[in-house]
Design a protein around this motif. Structure first.
Motif, PDB file in Angstrom:
ATOM      1  N   HIS A 146       0.816  -1.362   0.106  1.00  0.00           N
ATOM      2  CA  HIS A 146      -0.096  -0.121   0.319  1.00  0.00           C
ATOM      3  C   HIS A 146       1.067   1.441  -0.133  1.00  0.00           C
ATOM      4  O   HIS A 146       1.374   1.154   0.748  1.00  0.00           O
ATOM      5  CB  HIS A 146      -1.164  -0.365   0.860  1.00  0.00           C
ATOM      6  CG  HIS A 146      -1.771   1.539   1.085  1.00  0.00           C
ATOM      7  ND1 HIS A 146      -3.006   0.907   0.807  1.00  0.00           N
ATOM      8  CD2 HIS A 146      -2.128   2.041   2.393  1.00  0.00           C
ATOM      9  CE1 HIS A 146      -3.485   1.501   1.076  1.00  0.00           C
ATOM     10  NE2 HIS A 146      -3.293   2.787   1.669  1.00  0.00           N
ATOM     11  N   ASP A 192       1.001   5.239   0.569  1.00  0.00           N
ATOM     12  CA  ASP A 192       0.590   6.480   0.578  1.00  0.00           C
ATOM     13  C   ASP A 192       1.059   7.595  -0.175  1.00  0.00           C
ATOM     14  O   ASP A 192       1.930   8.157   0.302  1.00  0.00           O
ATOM     15  CB  ASP A 192       0.305   7.093   1.972  1.00  0.00           C
ATOM     16  CG  ASP A 192      -0.535   5.958   2.987  1.00  0.00           C
ATOM     17  OD1 ASP A 192      -1.804   5.292   2.298  1.00  0.00           O
ATOM     18  OD2 ASP A 192      -0.124   5.147   3.553  1.00  0.00           O
ATOM     19  N   ASP A 200      -0.750  -0.626  -4.678  1.00  0.00           N
ATOM     20  CA  ASP A 200      -2.041   0.133  -4.548  1.00  0.00           C
ATOM     21  C   ASP A 200      -1.435   1.130  -3.981  1.00  0.00           C
ATOM     22  O   ASP A 200      -1.404   1.750  -2.794  1.00  0.00           O
ATOM     23  CB  ASP A 200      -2.166  -0.573  -3.406  1.00  0.00           C
ATOM     24  CG  ASP A 200      -3.856  -0.255  -2.433  1.00  0.00           C
ATOM     25  OD1 ASP A 200      -4.671   0.900  -3.150  1.00  0.00           O
ATOM     26  OD2 ASP A 200      -4.117  -0.658  -1.589  1.00  0.00           O
ATOM     27  N   HIS A 242      -2.858   5.237  -3.352  1.00  0.00           N
ATOM     28  CA  HIS A 242      -4.092   5.648  -2.173  1.00  0.00           C
ATOM     29  C   HIS A 242      -3.964   6.782  -2.867  1.00  0.00           C
ATOM     30  O   HIS A 242      -2.708   7.545  -1.904  1.00  0.00           O
ATOM     31  CB  HIS A 242      -4.047   5.193  -0.901  1.00  0.00           C
ATOM     32  CG  HIS A 242      -4.741   6.062  -0.465  1.00  0.00           C
ATOM     33  ND1 HIS A 242      -4.578   5.857   1.381  1.00  0.00           N
ATOM     34  CD2 HIS A 242      -5.870   6.585  -0.876  1.00  0.00           C
ATOM     35  CE1 HIS A 242      -5.680   6.377   2.327  1.00  0.00           C
ATOM     36  NE2 HIS A 242      -6.792   6.922   0.832  1.00  0.00           N
ATOM     37  N   SER A 244      -6.127   3.834  -6.261  1.00  0.00           N
ATOM     38  CA  SER A 244      -8.153   4.754  -5.433  1.00  0.00           C
ATOM     39  C   SER A 244      -7.750   6.006  -5.663  1.00  0.00           C
ATOM     40  O   SER A 244      -6.129   6.976  -4.802  1.00  0.00           O
ATOM     41  CB  SER A 244      -8.214   4.146  -3.850  1.00  0.00           C
ATOM     42  OG  SER A 244      -7.173   4.325  -2.714  1.00  0.00           O
ATOM     43  N   ALA A 273     -11.704   6.052  -3.086  1.00  0.00           N
ATOM     44  CA  ALA A 273     -11.408   6.149  -0.913  1.00  0.00           C
ATOM     45  C   ALA A 273     -12.487   6.876  -0.364  1.00  0.00           C
ATOM     46  O   ALA A 273     -13.357   8.655  -1.428  1.00  0.00           O
ATOM     47  CB  ALA A 273     -10.219   6.544  -1.079  1.00  0.00           C
ATOM     48  N   LEU A 324     -12.682   1.878  -0.614  1.00  0.00           N
ATOM     49  CA  LEU A 324     -11.547   1.865   0.314  1.00  0.00           C
ATOM     50  C   LEU A 324     -12.222   2.866   1.092  1.00  0.00           C
ATOM     51  O   LEU A 324     -12.466   4.073   1.052  1.00  0.00           O
ATOM     52  CB  LEU A 324     -10.616   2.789   0.070  1.00  0.00           C
ATOM     53  CG  LEU A 324      -9.217   3.237   0.855  1.00  0.00           C
ATOM     54  CD1 LEU A 324      -7.951   3.611   0.204  1.00  0.00           C
ATOM     55  CD2 LEU A 324      -9.475   3.610   2.229  1.00  0.00           C
ATOM     56  N   ASP A 378      -8.451   0.488   5.574  1.00  0.00           N
ATOM     57  CA  ASP A 378      -6.692   1.749   6.429  1.00  0.00           C
ATOM     58  C   ASP A 378      -7.159   2.686   7.122  1.00  0.00           C
ATOM     59  O   ASP A 378      -7.868   3.652   7.132  1.00  0.00           O
ATOM     60  CB  ASP A 378      -7.109   2.760   4.545  1.00  0.00           C
ATOM     61  CG  ASP A 378      -6.214   2.941   4.634  1.00  0.00           C
ATOM     62  OD1 ASP A 378      -4.973   3.190   5.881  1.00  0.00           O
ATOM     63  OD2 ASP A 378      -5.209   3.910   3.937  1.00  0.00           O
TER      64      ASP A 378
END
Ligand code: DX5
Ligand code: ZN
Length: 223
Positions: free
Chosen positions: A36, A38, A67, A69, A91, A117, A138, A179
């Protein structure tokens, strides 16, 4: 256990940024499923973190899907850059994706799994309406911007409601990602509420990363 696949997705935000290659490999070797990433811009959220350059740099060092985000304003401007850098999931937040249908279909056209998200108090109706255009949803269980915050328990009710909606509408193939504030000792709550993509930053990187990933897997398998 349940027939749905449960993914453990360590959040790179809690990794040692001077050793990203090593940290990603440690996650993969310990049995994590997804990395993940960020992405924060100092505008949509107060913090600034990672851009496509870093995604591109870690891409060759792992087979795990990345992934991304996107906690950024004007996400449309950057989606292609993240796809080219090697993102497998992207996302975007509904709170600032004004043309959400277009954004999600653009992500899909780039061959990337698309996700919406939602911040903790953003109405679930956005996810209901967006569901048919995305691969995953998400639900934030903290206010986005920082790792290490406490889990907001109203997430659980919201997640159950989303899960029921997906079941009722034959959309169970859509993954639910949780998350924020998830640790070994509360992951069962998120799973029981319907989440199957489990993001955890400080919960995995604090202490022994490998043991924590394995312990979280055991906990999930025992539900
Ligand atoms: C928060 C980020 C999260 C964060 C989770 O804005 O989206 O992915 O890294 O960190 P923990 O698990 O420490 O809450
Ligand atoms: Zn995140």
């Amino acid at each position: 256990m349940q027939n749905k696949k449960y993914y453990i997705a360590p959040s790179l935000l809690s990794a040692n940024f001077a050793r990203l290659e090593e940290e990603v490999k440690r996650c993969e070797n310990a049995g994590a499923d997804i990395m993940h990433v960020d992405v924060m811009d100092g505008h949509f959220v107060p913090n600034i973190t990672i851009g496509p350059l870093i995604v591109n740099a870690i891409r060759p060092h792992t087979k795990m899907p990345l992934d991304c985000h996107l906690m950024i304003s004007e996400p449309d401007k950057y989606i292609e850059d993240f796809a080219k850098a090697g993102a497998d999931y992207i996302s975007v937040h509904v709170e600032n994706a004004i043309h959400l249908h277009r954004t999600l279909t653009n992500i899909t056209k780039l061959g990337v799994k698309s996700g919406v998200a939602l911040n903790p108090i953003t109405p679930l109706q956005y996810a209901f309406d967006a569901a048919e255009y995305c691969d995953f949803i998400l639900l934030m269980s903290v206010n986005p911007g920082f790792g290490g915050q406490s889990f907001i328990t109203s997430f659980l009710k919201k997640c159950e409601e989303l899960k029921n909606f997906l079941i009722k509408n034959n959309m169970e193939h859509i993954d639910i990602e949780v998350d924020g504030g998830i640790k070994i000792d509360n992951v069962d709550l998120a799973i029981k509420a319907g989440a199957n993509m489990i993001v955890s930053g400080s919960g995995l990187f604090s202490g022994n990363l490998e043991n924590n990933i394995k312990e979280m897997r055991r906990k999930i398998d025992s539900i």
